[in-house]
Design a protein around this motif. Structure first.
Motif, mmCIF file in Angstrom:
data_model
loop_
_atom_site.group_PDB
_atom_site.id
_atom_site.type_symbol
_atom_site.label_atom_id
_atom_site.label_comp_id
_atom_site.label_asym_id
_atom_site.label_seq_id
_atom_site.Cartn_x
_atom_site.Cartn_y
_atom_site.Cartn_z
ATOM 1 N N TYR A 185 0.720 -1.221 0.154
ATOM 2 C CA TYR A 185 -0.081 -0.063 -0.014
ATOM 3 C C TYR A 185 1.039 1.182 -0.017
ATOM 4 O O TYR A 185 0.574 1.974 -0.707
ATOM 5 N N LEU A 186 1.962 1.180 0.850
ATOM 6 C CA LEU A 186 2.966 2.345 1.014
ATOM 7 C C LEU A 186 3.511 2.723 -0.466
ATOM 8 O O LEU A 186 3.385 4.003 -0.846
ATOM 9 N N LYS A 187 4.066 1.535 -1.080
ATOM 10 C CA LYS A 187 4.907 1.870 -2.282
ATOM 11 C C LYS A 187 3.894 2.233 -3.396
ATOM 12 O O LYS A 187 4.287 3.023 -4.168
ATOM 13 N N LYS A 188 2.709 1.665 -3.456
ATOM 14 C CA LYS A 188 1.627 1.877 -4.422
ATOM 15 C C LYS A 188 1.216 3.238 -4.560
ATOM 16 O O LYS A 188 1.083 3.923 -5.510
ATOM 17 N N CYS A 197 1.301 6.103 -1.371
ATOM 18 C CA CYS A 197 1.353 6.760 -0.085
ATOM 19 C C CYS A 197 0.769 8.003 0.149
ATOM 20 O O CYS A 197 -0.176 8.337 0.769
ATOM 21 N N ALA A 198 0.988 8.971 -0.985
ATOM 22 C CA ALA A 198 0.302 10.325 -1.086
ATOM 23 C C ALA A 198 -1.172 9.764 -1.141
ATOM 24 O O ALA A 198 -2.245 10.647 -0.659
ATOM 25 N N VAL A 230 -0.559 7.752 8.894
ATOM 26 C CA VAL A 230 0.841 7.814 9.658
ATOM 27 C C VAL A 230 0.770 7.398 11.163
ATOM 28 O O VAL A 230 1.519 6.519 11.511
ATOM 29 N N ASP A 231 -0.069 8.213 11.541
ATOM 30 C CA ASP A 231 -0.056 7.848 13.225
ATOM 31 C C ASP A 231 -0.608 6.279 13.433
ATOM 32 O O ASP A 231 -0.106 5.599 14.362
ATOM 33 N N GLN A 232 -1.657 5.836 12.787
ATOM 34 C CA GLN A 232 -1.985 4.542 12.571
ATOM 35 C C GLN A 232 -1.058 3.517 12.504
ATOM 36 O O GLN A 232 -1.030 2.505 13.070
ATOM 37 N N GLY A 265 9.410 1.165 6.016
ATOM 38 C CA GLY A 265 8.442 0.997 4.821
ATOM 39 C C GLY A 265 7.858 2.572 4.779
ATOM 40 O O GLY A 265 7.962 3.188 3.837
ATOM 41 N N LEU A 266 7.460 2.888 6.011
ATOM 42 C CA LEU A 266 7.068 4.424 6.263
ATOM 43 C C LEU A 266 8.197 5.382 5.781
ATOM 44 O O LEU A 266 7.800 6.371 5.140
ATOM 45 N N VAL A 267 9.284 5.106 6.362
ATOM 46 C CA VAL A 267 10.349 6.203 6.205
ATOM 47 C C VAL A 267 10.518 6.395 4.867
ATOM 48 O O VAL A 267 10.927 7.243 4.113
ATOM 49 N N GLU A 268 10.856 5.032 4.051
ATOM 50 C CA GLU A 268 11.103 5.242 2.674
ATOM 51 C C GLU A 268 10.172 5.583 1.784
ATOM 52 O O GLU A 268 10.274 6.135 0.513
ATOM 53 N N THR A 269 8.700 5.630 2.214
ATOM 54 C CA THR A 269 7.653 6.132 1.187
ATOM 55 C C THR A 269 7.042 7.915 1.390
ATOM 56 O O THR A 269 6.616 8.230 0.681
#
Length: 145
Positions: A68-71, A73-74, A84-86, A110-114
Motif C-alpha cells: 500500500y505504501l509503495k503503491k 502513499c500520497a 501515519v499515526d495509525q 517502509g514508512l520512512v522510505e515512502t
C-alpha cells in the motif's frame, strides 16, 4: 476474488487470513496505476489491532502494508485520514513482542522510505522513539540490526 477475501476476513477465519493478506499484497503490487477504491476499502480494516495480534497474520500484513505504501502513499494520506499515526501505532504494537519486533521495524522502514521529506520531518521523532526504546533493551540490537 474480493468477495471471497472479504468473507474470510469478516468471518475471522484465522487459518486462511495470512494467505489472503499475501495474495492481496501480490495483486496490489501487480495492479497498474493508483490504488483502486476496492483496495482502499480494505486499507482501514487491515490496520485494526486485532489483525496484528495474531502472529500468523503479521508477515502477510507487513507485506500488504508495504505494498500500500509503495503503491500510493500520497493517495493514502489524502483519502485515509491520519494514516501515519495509525501505522506508527501498528509498529509500536509489533515491537512489544520479540516474536514480531523485526516486523515492526519493517513497517517503520517502509514508512520512512515512502513518506515525502516534508511529511516525514514532523513524525520522525515518533518513528525513531520505539526503535531507540528497543535498542536500549538488552539483547535487542543484534536481532533488529
Amino acid at each position: 476474488l474480493f468477495p471471497f477475501f472479504q468473507e474470510i476476513l469478516q468471518s475471522q477465519l484465522e487459518d486462511l487470513m495470512p494467505y489472503v493478506f499475501q495474495v492481496i499484497a501480490m495483486l496490489l503490487e501487480a495492479t497498474p496505476g493508483d490504488i483502486s477504491p476496492t483496495y482502499l476499502s480494505l486499507f482501514q480494516p487491515i490496520l485494526a489491532p486485532c489483525n496484528w495480534q495474531m502472529a500468523g497474520n503479521v508477515p502477510g500484513l507487513v507485506r500488504l502494508l508495504q505494498a500500500y505504501l509503495k503503491k500510493g502513499c500520497a493517495q493514502l494520506l489524502a483519502t485515509q485520514g491520519n494514516v501515519v499515526d495509525q501505522i506508527i501505532r501498528v509498529a509500536e504494537l509489533l515491537m512489544q513482542s520479540r516474536r514480531t519486533e523485526q516486523s515492526g521495524m519493517k513497517v517503520l522502514v517502509g514508512l520512512v522510505e515512502t513518506l515525502d521529506a516534508q511529511l516525514l520531518a514532523p513524525v520522525l521523532e515518533r518513528i525513531l522513539a520505539p526503535c531507540v526504546k528497543k535498542l536500549g533493551r538488552s539483547n535487542t540490537a543484534g536481532r533488529i540490526l
